[in-house]
Enzyme design. Structure first.
Site, PDB file in Angstrom:
ATOM      1  N   LEU A 152       1.250  -6.602   2.392  1.00  0.00           N
ATOM      2  CA  LEU A 152       0.672  -5.293   2.108  1.00  0.00           C
ATOM      3  C   LEU A 152      -0.067  -5.390   0.779  1.00  0.00           C
ATOM      4  O   LEU A 152       0.339  -6.135  -0.115  1.00  0.00           O
ATOM      5  CB  LEU A 152       1.762  -4.210   2.005  1.00  0.00           C
ATOM      6  CG  LEU A 152       2.603  -3.928   3.249  1.00  0.00           C
ATOM      7  CD1 LEU A 152       3.708  -2.921   2.923  1.00  0.00           C
ATOM      8  CD2 LEU A 152       1.735  -3.402   4.386  1.00  0.00           C
ATOM      9  N   ASP A 153      -1.152  -4.620   0.639  1.00  0.00           N
ATOM     10  CA  ASP A 153      -1.852  -4.572  -0.633  1.00  0.00           C
ATOM     11  C   ASP A 153      -0.903  -4.080  -1.727  1.00  0.00           C
ATOM     12  O   ASP A 153       0.049  -3.340  -1.459  1.00  0.00           O
ATOM     13  CB  ASP A 153      -3.059  -3.627  -0.552  1.00  0.00           C
ATOM     14  CG  ASP A 153      -4.112  -4.114   0.432  1.00  0.00           C
ATOM     15  OD1 ASP A 153      -4.168  -5.332   0.674  1.00  0.00           O
ATOM     16  OD2 ASP A 153      -4.859  -3.266   0.958  1.00  0.00           O
ATOM     17  N   ARG A 154      -1.192  -4.455  -2.964  1.00  0.00           N
ATOM     18  CA  ARG A 154      -0.316  -4.095  -4.083  1.00  0.00           C
ATOM     19  C   ARG A 154      -0.051  -2.589  -4.145  1.00  0.00           C
ATOM     20  O   ARG A 154       1.065  -2.148  -4.390  1.00  0.00           O
ATOM     21  CB  ARG A 154      -0.940  -4.574  -5.398  1.00  0.00           C
ATOM     22  CG  ARG A 154      -0.120  -4.215  -6.639  1.00  0.00           C
ATOM     23  CD  ARG A 154      -0.849  -4.619  -7.901  1.00  0.00           C
ATOM     24  NE  ARG A 154      -0.866  -6.063  -8.052  1.00  0.00           N
ATOM     25  CZ  ARG A 154       0.073  -6.751  -8.702  1.00  0.00           C
ATOM     26  NH1 ARG A 154       1.119  -6.126  -9.227  1.00  0.00           N
ATOM     27  NH2 ARG A 154      -0.025  -8.063  -8.814  1.00  0.00           N
ATOM     28  N   ARG A 179      -8.539   0.239   5.026  1.00  0.00           N
ATOM     29  CA  ARG A 179      -9.315   0.856   3.946  1.00  0.00           C
ATOM     30  C   ARG A 179     -10.815   0.705   4.196  1.00  0.00           C
ATOM     31  O   ARG A 179     -11.587   1.663   4.034  1.00  0.00           O
ATOM     32  CB  ARG A 179      -8.920   0.225   2.616  1.00  0.00           C
ATOM     33  CG  ARG A 179      -7.475   0.495   2.221  1.00  0.00           C
ATOM     34  CD  ARG A 179      -6.975  -0.529   1.215  1.00  0.00           C
ATOM     35  NE  ARG A 179      -7.824  -0.586   0.038  1.00  0.00           N
ATOM     36  CZ  ARG A 179      -7.800  -1.593  -0.833  1.00  0.00           C
ATOM     37  NH1 ARG A 179      -6.987  -2.624  -0.639  1.00  0.00           N
ATOM     38  NH2 ARG A 179      -8.594  -1.577  -1.884  1.00  0.00           N
ATOM     39  N   THR A 205      -0.272  -0.379  -1.733  1.00  0.00           N
ATOM     40  CA  THR A 205       0.208   0.194  -0.470  1.00  0.00           C
ATOM     41  C   THR A 205       1.729   0.088  -0.423  1.00  0.00           C
ATOM     42  O   THR A 205       2.295  -0.947  -0.757  1.00  0.00           O
ATOM     43  CB  THR A 205      -0.402  -0.540   0.731  1.00  0.00           C
ATOM     44  OG1 THR A 205      -1.825  -0.405   0.690  1.00  0.00           O
ATOM     45  CG2 THR A 205       0.103   0.035   2.044  1.00  0.00           C
TER      46      THR A 205
END
Length: 356
Positions: free
Chosen positions: A172-174, A281, A176
């Site tokens: 997961l993105d930082r 996104r 998120t």
């Protein structure tokens, strides 16, 4: 210059020799050879072989990687790998004669707080908070989910093809939050990764977006990158544009509006089976509905920020659910993560100002 034409390796405290042999570059570190093997993941599909090797061997200088290719020490499937070849999903890449490559070490960090959502002998699921990275980028770094997992489950430190990711099955993105899966055994890792590769794992997200995407539907534009070091992905909306992009991959995002909020903000549910970097996104921004708080893709939108609406504390994207088959029982299971506190409070603040 050392005797015999040997130069000291920069920043590594080791010696390597470069000697032209029949027009080829030979590199020797004087250390024991290793044989390595990997399977190309969805995120690596389409990478040039030299870049694939640089990502898989981050501690090996570029000249040594090029020497491995020039000397025929790299194989893609049943053929000799060449610099310009692009690797394919599921392809086996083998390297022989890697001299002195040190395996990065994932350091345990018991100080990392972990909210366990599911746990058994085969796998574990945690709720990742926003602002925390999934895994470190180099040996010795701490404070990530992977550091916390290997402190609690030491067996995970040897799992997977990338040592610093431990048993993590996806990322997961930082910024998120939400469900993050990890395996505790090699067989579980391979089983669930195979499900990801076959697109049998379904991931569900909640997002707050600017603008109405229109009830429900799907965004299915391919995604690529521009430039070798680009931190952004590019959504390819028209045929022919893919010729100017790198590493183009198919991607599909399904969406459904849950409710409208004040100021033209909408809470939406998102589904994805493909796992392209920044997919959700980038796709939502491409249809004029960027994720609230997304500084990478939201800033490019021409939609102004609604007057009177407070700025969000973070990127408003939450991985709320993941569905897959258990690697041992074969039973279809669903793991959910409650909405993160900051996200939930922001929605309540919007409700207190009234709804659209």
């Amino acid at each position: 210059m050392h005797p015999g034409g040997c130069a000291a390796g920069r920043g590594r405290g080791k010696r390597f020799c470069k000697r032209p042999v029949g027009g080829r570059l030979e590199v020797s570190l004087g250390l024991k050879d290793q044989e390595l093997e990997w399977i190309v993941s969805p995120a690596e599909n389409g990478l040039r072989l030299d870049r694939f090797l640089r990502e898989r061997l981050p501690n090996l200088p570029k000249p040594e990687i090029l020497a491995l290719l020039q000397n025929g020490r790299v194989r893609c499937g049943d053929r000799i790998g060449r610099k310009g070849v692009r690797v394919a999903l599921g392809e086996r890449v083998q390297v022989s004669g890697v001299e002195g490559e040190e395996r990065p070490v994932l350091a345990p960090d018991p100080g990392v707080p972990l909210e366990i959502l599911y746990e058994d002998e085969a796998l574990v699921a945690v709720s990742k908070p926003p602002g925390m990275a999934c895994h470190p980028l180099r040996s010795g770094e701490k404070g990530t989910v992977a550091n916390g997992l290997v402190a609690r489950y030491p067996e995970m430190g040897k799992l997977g093809s990338r040592p610093l990711e431990g048993g993590l099955l996806h990322r997961l993105d930082r910024d998120t939050s939400g469900v993050l899966l990890a395996a505790r055994t090699a067989s579980s890792f391979e089983s669930i990764r195979a499900q990801f590769d076959r697109r049998e794992v379904e991931k569900v997200y909640l997002a707050l977006v600017v603008g109405d995407p229109g009830g429900q539907g799907a965004v299915s534009f391919p995604i690529g990158t521009k430039g070798r070091r680009s931190q952004r992905v590019v959504v390819i909306r028209e045929e022919g544009h893919s010729l100017r992009c790198r590493h183009v991959q198919p991607a599909e995002t399904r969406f459904k509006v849950i409710r409208a909020c004040k100021g033209g903000l909408f809470l939406v549910r998102l589904w994805m089976k493909t796992g392209v970097r920044h997919q959700l996104r980038a796709h939502m921004a491409s249809v004029g509905c960027p994720v609230v708080g997304d500084r990478t893709y939201g800033s490019a939108s021409k939609i102004p920020w609604p007057a009177g609406i407070p700025l969000p504390p973070r990127q408003m994207l939450h991985a709320c659910e993941v569905r897959f088959r258990h690697p041992e029982t074969g039973r279809r299971i669903r793991i959910s993560a409650p909405l993160e506190r900051g996200f939930s409070q922001y929605l309540k603040n919007l409700e207190n100002q009234g709804t659209a």
